[in-house]
Motif scaffolding. Structure first.
Motif, PDB file in Angstrom:
ATOM      1  N   THR A  24       0.800  -1.221   0.000  1.00 50.17           N
ATOM      2  CA  THR A  24       0.000   0.000   0.000  1.00 50.17           C
ATOM      3  C   THR A  24       0.835   1.275   0.000  1.00 50.17           C
ATOM      4  O   THR A  24       0.281   2.364   0.061  1.00 50.17           O
ATOM      5  CB  THR A  24      -0.944   0.035   1.216  1.00 50.17           C
ATOM      6  OG1 THR A  24      -0.162   0.009   2.421  1.00 50.17           O
ATOM      7  CG2 THR A  24      -1.904  -1.146   1.200  1.00 50.17           C
ATOM      8  N   ARG A  25       2.121   1.146  -0.074  1.00 57.32           N
ATOM      9  CA  ARG A  25       2.993   2.327  -0.029  1.00 57.32           C
ATOM     10  C   ARG A  25       3.331   2.794  -1.442  1.00 57.32           C
ATOM     11  O   ARG A  25       3.395   2.004  -2.367  1.00 57.32           O
ATOM     12  CB  ARG A  25       4.292   2.002   0.716  1.00 57.32           C
ATOM     13  CG  ARG A  25       4.081   1.572   2.172  1.00 57.32           C
ATOM     14  CD  ARG A  25       5.394   1.354   2.867  1.00 57.32           C
ATOM     15  NE  ARG A  25       6.248   2.506   2.741  1.00 57.32           N
ATOM     16  CZ  ARG A  25       6.231   3.583   3.536  1.00 57.32           C
ATOM     17  NH1 ARG A  25       5.386   3.639   4.529  1.00 57.32           N
ATOM     18  NH2 ARG A  25       7.057   4.585   3.337  1.00 57.32           N
ATOM     19  N   ASP A  26       3.582   4.087  -1.577  1.00 53.71           N
ATOM     20  CA  ASP A  26       4.008   4.650  -2.862  1.00 53.71           C
ATOM     21  C   ASP A  26       5.518   4.750  -2.979  1.00 53.71           C
ATOM     22  O   ASP A  26       6.040   4.985  -4.063  1.00 53.71           O
ATOM     23  CB  ASP A  26       3.399   6.037  -3.066  1.00 53.71           C
ATOM     24  CG  ASP A  26       1.910   5.969  -3.349  1.00 53.71           C
ATOM     25  OD1 ASP A  26       1.494   5.070  -4.099  1.00 53.71           O
ATOM     26  OD2 ASP A  26       1.168   6.817  -2.831  1.00 53.71           O
ATOM     27  N   VAL A  77      -1.866  -1.168  -4.016  1.00 55.34           N
ATOM     28  CA  VAL A  77      -2.705   0.027  -3.988  1.00 55.34           C
ATOM     29  C   VAL A  77      -1.745   1.204  -4.177  1.00 55.34           C
ATOM     30  O   VAL A  77      -0.813   1.387  -3.388  1.00 55.34           O
ATOM     31  CB  VAL A  77      -3.460   0.154  -2.649  1.00 55.34           C
ATOM     32  CG1 VAL A  77      -4.309   1.420  -2.621  1.00 55.34           C
ATOM     33  CG2 VAL A  77      -4.313  -1.090  -2.391  1.00 55.34           C
ATOM     34  N   SER A  79      -0.991   5.429  -5.609  1.00 53.92           N
ATOM     35  CA  SER A  79      -1.464   6.763  -5.953  1.00 53.92           C
ATOM     36  C   SER A  79      -1.077   7.067  -7.389  1.00 53.92           C
ATOM     37  O   SER A  79      -0.037   6.636  -7.869  1.00 53.92           O
ATOM     38  CB  SER A  79      -0.826   7.809  -5.028  1.00 53.92           C
ATOM     39  OG  SER A  79      -1.190   7.570  -3.690  1.00 53.92           O
ATOM     40  N   ARG A 108      -5.373   4.260  -5.846  1.00 54.11           N
ATOM     41  CA  ARG A 108      -5.811   4.602  -4.483  1.00 54.11           C
ATOM     42  C   ARG A 108      -7.199   5.246  -4.473  1.00 54.11           C
ATOM     43  O   ARG A 108      -7.997   4.976  -3.578  1.00 54.11           O
ATOM     44  CB  ARG A 108      -4.777   5.513  -3.818  1.00 54.11           C
ATOM     45  CG  ARG A 108      -4.966   5.648  -2.331  1.00 54.11           C
ATOM     46  CD  ARG A 108      -3.799   6.360  -1.674  1.00 54.11           C
ATOM     47  NE  ARG A 108      -2.504   5.794  -2.006  1.00 54.11           N
ATOM     48  CZ  ARG A 108      -1.987   4.677  -1.477  1.00 54.11           C
ATOM     49  NH1 ARG A 108      -2.666   4.003  -0.574  1.00 54.11           N
ATOM     50  NH2 ARG A 108      -0.806   4.245  -1.852  1.00 54.11           N
ATOM     51  N   ASP A 109      -7.511   6.069  -5.454  1.00 51.72           N
ATOM     52  CA  ASP A 109      -8.828   6.710  -5.441  1.00 51.72           C
ATOM     53  C   ASP A 109      -9.957   5.705  -5.659  1.00 51.72           C
ATOM     54  O   ASP A 109     -11.105   5.970  -5.318  1.00 51.72           O
ATOM     55  CB  ASP A 109      -8.905   7.862  -6.439  1.00 51.72           C
ATOM     56  CG  ASP A 109      -8.788   7.444  -7.890  1.00 51.72           C
ATOM     57  OD1 ASP A 109      -8.389   6.294  -8.171  1.00 51.72           O
ATOM     58  OD2 ASP A 109      -9.102   8.279  -8.752  1.00 51.72           O
ATOM     59  N   ALA A 111      -9.922   2.825  -4.139  1.00 55.69           N
ATOM     60  CA  ALA A 111      -9.970   2.059  -2.894  1.00 55.69           C
ATOM     61  C   ALA A 111     -10.872   2.734  -1.855  1.00 55.69           C
ATOM     62  O   ALA A 111     -11.026   2.229  -0.747  1.00 55.69           O
ATOM     63  CB  ALA A 111      -8.558   1.894  -2.319  1.00 55.69           C
ATOM     64  N   VAL A 162      -9.477  -5.618  -1.997  1.00 58.52           N
ATOM     65  CA  VAL A 162      -8.610  -4.950  -2.969  1.00 58.52           C
ATOM     66  C   VAL A 162      -8.555  -5.768  -4.251  1.00 58.52           C
ATOM     67  O   VAL A 162      -8.692  -5.234  -5.355  1.00 58.52           O
ATOM     68  CB  VAL A 162      -7.199  -4.723  -2.381  1.00 58.52           C
ATOM     69  CG1 VAL A 162      -6.217  -4.283  -3.462  1.00 58.52           C
ATOM     70  CG2 VAL A 162      -7.242  -3.705  -1.252  1.00 58.52           C
TER      71      VAL A 162
END
Length: 175
Positions: A24-26, A77, A79, A108-109, A111, A162
């Motif tokens: 989940t990290r960018d 996930v 951005s 992300r949007d 989610a 997800v």
């Protein structure tokens, strides 16, 4: 007290049905001297056809698990617009696929409304969670094993939510 964890390869080798990974990290910290990162920046990342240039122990572990019938899935996930790291990771994903992983991406949007857990993790056979702890800059701090049924249930539900919305790698475009 620091917990001595079994290596990832050992946990995957013990799997009988599934191993799922939620990211989940960018940004994840990568050494600026990493050869794949340098090659990617130069437009010279080795393709999957040049297997000796990129195949490693991780790929061996995944391929062995898949050969035993274990389903290995990864959902990311992210951005958009994507960070440099996510663009690099996207370019390297065909390697995961070649090893037998199924990889999907969720902007992300899209989610919105999902209840996601605060950490990235692997969930092995639906009952053992390996949580990943990161610093704000993406530096990996430590991992932690969790065998509590409530943790495994929540991790499994979050991953499934997800996965259901995510786009298969072959169809996912970063632009």
């Amino acid at each position: 007290m620091s917990q001595q964890l079994p290596p990832f390869a050992e946990l995957l080798a013990q799997c009988t049905t599934s191993a799922v990974h939620l990211e989940t990290r960018d940004v994840y910290a990568v050494d600026e001297e990493d050869q794949d990162l340098k090659a990617w920046r130069a437009g010279e990342l080795a393709g999957t056809a040049d297997r000796p240039a990129w195949w490693g122990a991780f790929h061996d572990s995944v391929a062995a698990a898949v050969a035993r019938g274990v389903t290995v899935q990864r959902a990311r996930v992210v951005s958009l617009p994507a960070t440099e790291y996510i663009r690099f990771e996207h370019a390297c994903t065909p390697r995961n696929l070649a090893a037998g992983e199924d990889v999907r991406w969720l902007p992300r949007d899209q989610a919105l409304g999902l209840l996601l857990l605060a950490h990235d993790y692997w969930l092995f056979d639906g009952h053992l969670v390996r949580w990943h702890h990161f610093a704000g800059d993406g530096t990996h701090l430590r991992d932690e094993l969790d065998e509590r049924p409530v943790s495994a249930d929540r991790a499994g539900q979050a991953f499934a939510a997800v996965w259901d919305r995510a786009v298969p790698h072959a169809e996912f475009v970063l632009d």
